[in-house]
Design a protein around this motif. Sequence first.
Motif, PDB file in Angstrom:
ATOM      1  N   LEU A 110      -8.171   7.160  10.185  1.00 49.86           N
ATOM      2  CA  LEU A 110      -8.282   5.766   9.726  1.00 49.86           C
ATOM      3  C   LEU A 110      -8.537   5.689   8.228  1.00 49.86           C
ATOM      4  O   LEU A 110      -8.010   4.804   7.547  1.00 49.86           O
ATOM      5  CB  LEU A 110      -9.391   5.038  10.490  1.00 49.86           C
ATOM      6  CG  LEU A 110      -9.126   4.784  11.963  1.00 49.86           C
ATOM      7  CD1 LEU A 110     -10.321   4.082  12.595  1.00 49.86           C
ATOM      8  CD2 LEU A 110      -7.858   3.981  12.157  1.00 49.86           C
ATOM      9  N   ASP A 111      -9.322   6.614   7.711  1.00 50.49           N
ATOM     10  CA  ASP A 111      -9.600   6.632   6.274  1.00 50.49           C
ATOM     11  C   ASP A 111      -8.333   6.961   5.488  1.00 50.49           C
ATOM     12  O   ASP A 111      -8.084   6.390   4.426  1.00 50.49           O
ATOM     13  CB  ASP A 111     -10.706   7.651   5.969  1.00 50.49           C
ATOM     14  CG  ASP A 111     -11.260   7.484   4.573  1.00 50.49           C
ATOM     15  OD1 ASP A 111     -11.450   6.324   4.136  1.00 50.49           O
ATOM     16  OD2 ASP A 111     -11.502   8.520   3.901  1.00 50.49           O
ATOM     17  N   VAL A 112      -7.524   7.857   6.018  1.00 55.66           N
ATOM     18  CA  VAL A 112      -6.274   8.231   5.361  1.00 55.66           C
ATOM     19  C   VAL A 112      -5.307   7.040   5.338  1.00 55.66           C
ATOM     20  O   VAL A 112      -4.586   6.829   4.361  1.00 55.66           O
ATOM     21  CB  VAL A 112      -5.625   9.437   6.083  1.00 55.66           C
ATOM     22  CG1 VAL A 112      -4.244   9.737   5.527  1.00 55.66           C
ATOM     23  CG2 VAL A 112      -6.525  10.659   6.007  1.00 55.66           C
ATOM     24  N   LEU A 113      -5.302   6.266   6.427  1.00 53.59           N
ATOM     25  CA  LEU A 113      -4.364   5.147   6.559  1.00 53.59           C
ATOM     26  C   LEU A 113      -4.873   3.840   5.944  1.00 53.59           C
ATOM     27  O   LEU A 113      -4.161   2.833   5.974  1.00 53.59           O
ATOM     28  CB  LEU A 113      -4.065   4.906   8.040  1.00 53.59           C
ATOM     29  CG  LEU A 113      -3.400   6.053   8.783  1.00 53.59           C
ATOM     30  CD1 LEU A 113      -3.318   5.738  10.264  1.00 53.59           C
ATOM     31  CD2 LEU A 113      -2.022   6.325   8.216  1.00 53.59           C
ATOM     32  N   ALA A 114      -6.059   3.851   5.400  1.00 57.55           N
ATOM     33  CA  ALA A 114      -6.693   2.619   4.916  1.00 57.55           C
ATOM     34  C   ALA A 114      -5.861   1.875   3.870  1.00 57.55           C
ATOM     35  O   ALA A 114      -5.923   0.650   3.787  1.00 57.55           O
ATOM     36  CB  ALA A 114      -8.081   2.929   4.357  1.00 57.55           C
ATOM     37  N   THR A 115      -5.059   2.600   3.115  1.00 54.27           N
ATOM     38  CA  THR A 115      -4.290   1.947   2.049  1.00 54.27           C
ATOM     39  C   THR A 115      -2.859   1.615   2.470  1.00 54.27           C
ATOM     40  O   THR A 115      -2.113   1.014   1.693  1.00 54.27           O
ATOM     41  CB  THR A 115      -4.233   2.853   0.795  1.00 54.27           C
ATOM     42  OG1 THR A 115      -3.649   4.111   1.148  1.00 54.27           O
ATOM     43  CG2 THR A 115      -5.632   3.065   0.229  1.00 54.27           C
ATOM     44  N   ASP A 116      -2.476   2.009   3.685  1.00 53.69           N
ATOM     45  CA  ASP A 116      -1.120   1.732   4.172  1.00 53.69           C
ATOM     46  C   ASP A 116      -1.086   0.429   4.951  1.00 53.69           C
ATOM     47  O   ASP A 116      -2.045   0.080   5.642  1.00 53.69           O
ATOM     48  CB  ASP A 116      -0.631   2.862   5.076  1.00 53.69           C
ATOM     49  CG  ASP A 116      -0.444   4.177   4.346  1.00 53.69           C
ATOM     50  OD1 ASP A 116      -0.385   4.156   3.104  1.00 53.69           O
ATOM     51  OD2 ASP A 116      -0.375   5.222   5.010  1.00 53.69           O
ATOM     52  N   ASN A 117       0.025  -0.278   4.847  1.00 53.35           N
ATOM     53  CA  ASN A 117       0.206  -1.538   5.558  1.00 53.35           C
ATOM     54  C   ASN A 117       1.437  -1.471   6.446  1.00 53.35           C
ATOM     55  O   ASN A 117       2.334  -0.647   6.224  1.00 53.35           O
ATOM     56  CB  ASN A 117       0.341  -2.699   4.579  1.00 53.35           C
ATOM     57  CG  ASN A 117      -0.940  -2.918   3.801  1.00 53.35           C
ATOM     58  OD1 ASN A 117      -2.037  -2.803   4.343  1.00 53.35           O
ATOM     59  ND2 ASN A 117      -0.812  -3.217   2.526  1.00 53.35           N
ATOM     60  N   LEU A 118       1.495  -2.350   7.432  1.00 55.19           N
ATOM     61  CA  LEU A 118       2.672  -2.437   8.286  1.00 55.19           C
ATOM     62  C   LEU A 118       3.872  -2.833   7.436  1.00 55.19           C
ATOM     63  O   LEU A 118       3.731  -3.557   6.444  1.00 55.19           O
ATOM     64  CB  LEU A 118       2.459  -3.459   9.396  1.00 55.19           C
ATOM     65  CG  LEU A 118       1.338  -3.165  10.395  1.00 55.19           C
ATOM     66  CD1 LEU A 118       1.245  -4.293  11.418  1.00 55.19           C
ATOM     67  CD2 LEU A 118       1.550  -1.843  11.097  1.00 55.19           C
ATOM     68  N   VAL A 119       5.044  -2.381   7.832  1.00 59.95           N
ATOM     69  CA  VAL A 119       6.263  -2.670   7.063  1.00 59.95           C
ATOM     70  C   VAL A 119       6.602  -4.154   7.133  1.00 59.95           C
ATOM     71  O   VAL A 119       6.859  -4.788   6.112  1.00 59.95           O
ATOM     72  CB  VAL A 119       7.444  -1.813   7.592  1.00 59.95           C
ATOM     73  CG1 VAL A 119       8.742  -2.221   6.914  1.00 59.95           C
ATOM     74  CG2 VAL A 119       7.158  -0.338   7.393  1.00 59.95           C
ATOM     75  N   SER A 120       6.582  -4.715   8.341  1.00 57.01           N
ATOM     76  CA  SER A 120       7.009  -6.113   8.498  1.00 57.01           C
ATOM     77  C   SER A 120       5.886  -7.116   8.256  1.00 57.01           C
ATOM     78  O   SER A 120       6.148  -8.294   8.081  1.00 57.01           O
ATOM     79  CB  SER A 120       7.590  -6.321   9.895  1.00 57.01           C
ATOM     80  OG  SER A 120       6.611  -6.047  10.875  1.00 57.01           O
ATOM     81  N   LEU A 121       4.662  -6.649   8.243  1.00 56.54           N
ATOM     82  CA  LEU A 121       3.503  -7.507   7.955  1.00 56.54           C
ATOM     83  C   LEU A 121       2.643  -6.810   6.904  1.00 56.54           C
ATOM     84  O   LEU A 121       1.642  -6.178   7.231  1.00 56.54           O
ATOM     85  CB  LEU A 121       2.682  -7.761   9.228  1.00 56.54           C
ATOM     86  CG  LEU A 121       3.367  -8.572  10.323  1.00 56.54           C
ATOM     87  CD1 LEU A 121       2.552  -8.540  11.602  1.00 56.54           C
ATOM     88  CD2 LEU A 121       3.577 -10.000   9.859  1.00 56.54           C
ATOM     89  N   GLY A 123       0.415  -7.602   5.005  1.00 60.09           N
ATOM     90  CA  GLY A 123      -1.002  -7.957   4.911  1.00 60.09           C
ATOM     91  C   GLY A 123      -1.866  -7.301   5.981  1.00 60.09           C
ATOM     92  O   GLY A 123      -3.090  -7.455   5.977  1.00 60.09           O
ATOM     93  N   VAL A 124      -1.249  -6.552   6.889  1.00 63.37           N
ATOM     94  CA  VAL A 124      -1.990  -5.925   7.986  1.00 63.37           C
ATOM     95  C   VAL A 124      -2.016  -4.412   7.769  1.00 63.37           C
ATOM     96  O   VAL A 124      -0.979  -3.765   7.629  1.00 63.37           O
ATOM     97  CB  VAL A 124      -1.344  -6.252   9.353  1.00 63.37           C
ATOM     98  CG1 VAL A 124      -2.084  -5.561  10.486  1.00 63.37           C
ATOM     99  CG2 VAL A 124      -1.298  -7.754   9.569  1.00 63.37           C
ATOM    100  N   SER A 125      -3.201  -3.862   7.778  1.00 61.80           N
ATOM    101  CA  SER A 125      -3.374  -2.426   7.563  1.00 61.80           C
ATOM    102  C   SER A 125      -2.905  -1.625   8.777  1.00 61.80           C
ATOM    103  O   SER A 125      -3.145  -2.007   9.928  1.00 61.80           O
ATOM    104  CB  SER A 125      -4.849  -2.122   7.291  1.00 61.80           C
ATOM    105  OG  SER A 125      -5.063  -0.728   7.243  1.00 61.80           O
ATOM    106  N   VAL A 126      -2.282  -0.496   8.500  1.00 57.85           N
ATOM    107  CA  VAL A 126      -1.892   0.430   9.561  1.00 57.85           C
ATOM    108  C   VAL A 126      -3.139   0.954  10.276  1.00 57.85           C
ATOM    109  O   VAL A 126      -3.113   1.221  11.473  1.00 57.85           O
ATOM    110  CB  VAL A 126      -1.053   1.592   8.985  1.00 57.85           C
ATOM    111  CG1 VAL A 126      -0.807   2.677  10.024  1.00 57.85           C
ATOM    112  CG2 VAL A 126       0.258   1.082   8.440  1.00 57.85           C
ATOM    113  N   ALA A 127      -4.228   1.054   9.549  1.00 61.10           N
ATOM    114  CA  ALA A 127      -5.478   1.530  10.147  1.00 61.10           C
ATOM    115  C   ALA A 127      -5.909   0.623  11.306  1.00 61.10           C
ATOM    116  O   ALA A 127      -6.435   1.098  12.311  1.00 61.10           O
ATOM    117  CB  ALA A 127      -6.570   1.611   9.086  1.00 61.10           C
TER     118      ALA A 127
END
Length: 166
Positions: A110-121, A123-127
């Motif tokens: 989750l910490d690694v993914l904290a800066t990634d977002n969904l492609v189609s949204l 504003g929503v974090s991948v985390a």
Amino acid sequence: MLRELRRRYERLLEWVAIVLMAALAGEVTVGVVFRYAGHSLVWYDEVATILLAWVTFYGSALAVLKHAHMGVPEIVRMLPPRLRLSAAVLAQACMLGFFMLLAWLGYVVLDVLATDNLVSLPGVSVAYAQSVITLSALLIIVAQLLVFPEVLRAAYRDAGGVGEHP
């Protein structure tokens, strides 16, 4: 008291599964209607994929409570009676260890993914989407602990023990 806690926990997980399945069905239906009307929603495929993963992961905790996961109890039954109880305890310990590791690693990711977002949204974090790994692992651990006495009693009985408790 443990049976009542298990019953309530099972009810909670059933409602989580029902809500997620209803959300998935509703979201896909809306997506199909919009696509048919010629106004495709850019996010519905990605959200449907995430909801399906959530249904699967959270539903796994419910499956643990219902002993609905695939297993091969025949292997344990083929063991000499004196080893059956030990094999059942070892299997439960391995499962708990695996899901504790999964919960911890899911949290680290989750910490690694904290800066990634969904492609189609964006504003929503991948985390947020991937938090299902840690949360479901914790729910499975709780479920495993709640069914452990049942598994232990059954293994004890199958091992030739007398009565309900070892």
